[in-house]
Design an enzyme around this catalytic site. Structure first.
Site, PDB file in Angstrom:
ATOM      1  N   HIS A  58       0.847  -1.208   0.000  1.00 17.04           N
ATOM      2  CA  HIS A  58       0.000   0.000   0.000  1.00 17.04           C
ATOM      3  C   HIS A  58       0.873   1.247   0.000  1.00 17.04           C
ATOM      4  CE1 HIS A  58      -3.906   2.102   0.917  1.00 17.04           C
ATOM      5  NE2 HIS A  58      -3.002   3.062   1.079  1.00 17.04           N
ATOM      6  N   HIS A  60       1.561   5.391  -2.144  1.00 13.35           N
ATOM      7  CA  HIS A  60       1.075   6.461  -3.045  1.00 13.35           C
ATOM      8  C   HIS A  60       2.270   7.073  -3.761  1.00 13.35           C
ATOM      9  CE1 HIS A  60      -3.117   6.554  -1.567  1.00 13.35           C
ATOM     10  NE2 HIS A  60      -2.541   6.048  -0.492  1.00 13.35           N
ATOM     11  N   GLN A 153      -9.422   9.425  -5.319  1.00  9.91           N
ATOM     12  CA  GLN A 153      -9.124  10.107  -4.047  1.00  9.91           C
ATOM     13  C   GLN A 153     -10.274  10.997  -3.560  1.00  9.91           C
ATOM     14  OE1 GLN A 153      -5.831  10.733  -1.848  1.00  9.91           O
ATOM     15  NE2 GLN A 153      -7.797  10.969  -0.803  1.00  9.91           N
ATOM     16  N   HIS A 211      -9.263   1.828  -0.192  1.00  8.20           N
ATOM     17  CA  HIS A 211      -9.156   2.544   1.067  1.00  8.20           C
ATOM     18  C   HIS A 211     -10.521   2.397   1.722  1.00  8.20           C
ATOM     19  CE1 HIS A 211      -5.671   4.330  -0.831  1.00  8.20           C
ATOM     20  NE2 HIS A 211      -5.358   4.956   0.282  1.00  8.20           N
ATOM     21  N   GLU A 214     -11.205   4.453   6.591  1.00  8.22           N
ATOM     22  CA  GLU A 214     -10.044   5.116   7.203  1.00  8.22           C
ATOM     23  C   GLU A 214     -10.562   6.282   8.021  1.00  8.22           C
ATOM     24  OE1 GLU A 214      -7.047   6.666   4.554  1.00  8.22           O
ATOM     25  OE2 GLU A 214      -5.655   7.082   6.184  1.00  8.22           O
ATOM     26  N   ASP A 310       2.408   3.237   2.937  1.00  6.08           N
ATOM     27  CA  ASP A 310       1.391   4.244   2.609  1.00  6.08           C
ATOM     28  C   ASP A 310       1.995   5.535   2.058  1.00  6.08           C
ATOM     29  OD1 ASP A 310      -1.085   5.348   2.220  1.00  6.08           O
ATOM     30  OD2 ASP A 310      -1.702   5.350   4.309  1.00  6.08           O
ATOM     31  N   TRP A 316       0.421  13.930   3.431  1.00  6.00           N
ATOM     32  CA  TRP A 316      -0.176  13.275   4.599  1.00  6.00           C
ATOM     33  C   TRP A 316       0.845  12.920   5.670  1.00  6.00           C
ATOM     34  CZ3 TRP A 316      -1.335  12.244  -0.480  1.00  6.00           C
ATOM     35  CH2 TRP A 316      -2.642  12.593  -0.888  1.00  6.00           C
TER      36      TRP A 316
HETATM   37 ZN   LIG Z   1      -3.370   5.090   1.162  1.00  8.61          ZN
END
Ligand SMILES: [Zn+2]
Length: 430
Positions: A58, A60, A153, A211, A214, A310, A316
């Site tokens: 996982h 990005h 997203q 996702h 979350e 991630d 983030w």
């Molecule tokens: Zn993610």
């Protein structure tokens, strides 16, 4: 027959020590205590851990290494991160996305991380990030297996154009169907998105990785719908639920029914301990929830649980180093998996479990597997998780693609040893 390569005197993750690994034609030809054969090259592992290369299920990659662009995330929350990504997205260029992704892949290789599943945002109708990462997937294929997930997203239904863009991204060759049901406008829209996306996956013969939930909201129960739709479309074993943080806060009675349903659907559970610890529990004062999903309980129920990195230096998460052992180190603390068997399970969650979640073929240290290996400056998985040690050699299809000298500190103390090797000098009493 001469082998291409023999790695001598390595310890394997399953506990076997002093093992030789013979490689021929990019694959493991033999694993034995002593291989009596000539080889084009030999590596002496000197009693250190030889592991299958690490797997990140996982990530990005379209956002990685963009930290500070166009500004920092002031609150440090998930929602400001999503807003910040929305500001950055219109300014992206192919060249910049590709350059950052390739730079991240260099870092990953240096850490022995050779298999990555990356979500790629399809919310921009030009699909600039999708096209960029498809180019990166091709470029890094000799040294990294890169899978791409079509990730809406801003919401599959909430973001105008996402339904069409997701379909076009899959047409371009994105491997997996993504989703974000908890970010849709309503619970109903979220459930509808799960059903629609599972149908697309079934029709196209693709896996699913969403996702999912979350959030700290215990009523965010899209994982229940995801499991039910998985069974309905016959997608058992091919669907991943990423994050599932709401399960941390759910009522125990509800969870006692949910986990068997997830097991029936053979859901691959992917937790992201670093990011979960950073982003969850943000509305709590004290006590503050940890916000990672129920790792131990899901493992005990027989579900395939793995851990993802991630984010690394993006809107983030300002930290990260491409090191899956850092992810495992955090998981041990958050899930309180302190026992010896617990830690072995955490190491599996960074290697074999993640490989299973990604559907990788030929993964492992058995005859016939791809010779994708990493030699670490540690004796065993437990020490590797504790030290996050130097990767001495990273091997792809039998060829060394990265190496580093052992880290040894020179000590300049009167009456004390002249040097210190964190692995060799601090073995636990046995
Ligand atoms: Zn993610």
């Amino acid at each position: 027959m001469a082998l291409d390569l023999i790695i001598r005197n390595g310890n394997l993750p399953d506990g076997r020590s002093g093992m030789d690994i013979g490689v021929q034609g990019g694959r493991i030809a033999e694993v034995a205590h002593r291989i009596e054969a000539a080889a084009g090259a030999e590596i002496d592992a000197t009693g250190r851990l030889v592991s299958p290369s690490f797997v990140d299920p996982h990530f990005h990659m379209d956002a990685t290494l963009s930290l500070g662009l166009p500004r920092m995330n002031r609150s440090g929350t998930l929602l400001e991160g999503i807003a910040l990504w929305g500001e950055l997205r219109p300014t992206l260029t192919h060249e910049a996305v590709i350059e950052r992704a390739l730079r991240y892949c260099d870092l990953a290789v240096s850490q022995g991380l050779l298999h990555i599943r990356s979500h790629v945002d399809i919310s921009d109708p030009s699909l600039l990030a999708v096209e960029s990462l498809i180019a990166v997937r091709k470029k890094v294929a000799p040294y990294i297996d890169l899978q791409l997930v079509a990730f809406p997203q801003d919401g599959y239904y909430r973001s105008p154009g996402a339904v069409d863009a997701l379909s076009r991204a899959l047409d371009l060759g994105v491997d997996i169907v993504g989703g974000i049901p908890h970010f849709e406008r309503t619970m109903g829209d979220g459930a509808a998105s799960v059903a629609a996306l599972c149908r697309i996956a079934a029709d196209r013969g693709l896996p699913v990785d969403m996702h999912c939930d979350e959030t700290d909201d215990p009523m965010s129960r899209h994982i229940e719908t995801l499991a039910a739709e998985t069974v309905r479309f016959g997608l058992q074993g091919r669907v991943a639920g990423s994050h599932l943080t709401s399960m941390h806060s759910m009522d125990n009675y509800y969870v006692s029914k949910l986990i068997p349903l997830m097991a029936e659907a053979e859901i691959n559970v992917i937790a992201n301990p670093l990011i979960n610890m950073m982003l969850q529990g943000r509305h709590d004062t004290y006590p503050k929830r940890r916000g990672m999903t129920r790792v131990r309980e899901l493992m005990e129920a027989g579900l395939n649980v793995s851990f993802g990195h991630d984010c690394v230096m993006d809107p983030w998460y300002s930290m990260g180093s491409g090191d899956m052992l850092e992810v495992g180190h955090m998981a041990i603390h958050v899930a309180q998996m302190a026992g010896i068997e617990d830690k072995k399970k955490v190491f599996d969650a960074l290697t074999v479990n993640s490989a299973k979640a990604m559907g990788l073929e030929g993964y492992g240290i058995d005859k016939g597997c791809n010779a994708d290996l990493v030699i670490l400056q540690a004796r065993d998985p437990l020490e590797a998780l504790r030290l996050k040690p130097t990767r001495l050699a990273v091997i792809r299809r039998g060829k060394i693609i990265a190496r580093a000298a052992p880290t040894v500190t020179e000590l300049l103390l009167e009456g004390r040893p002249g040097s210190l090797d964190r692995s060799a000098s601090f073995a636990p009493a046995s």
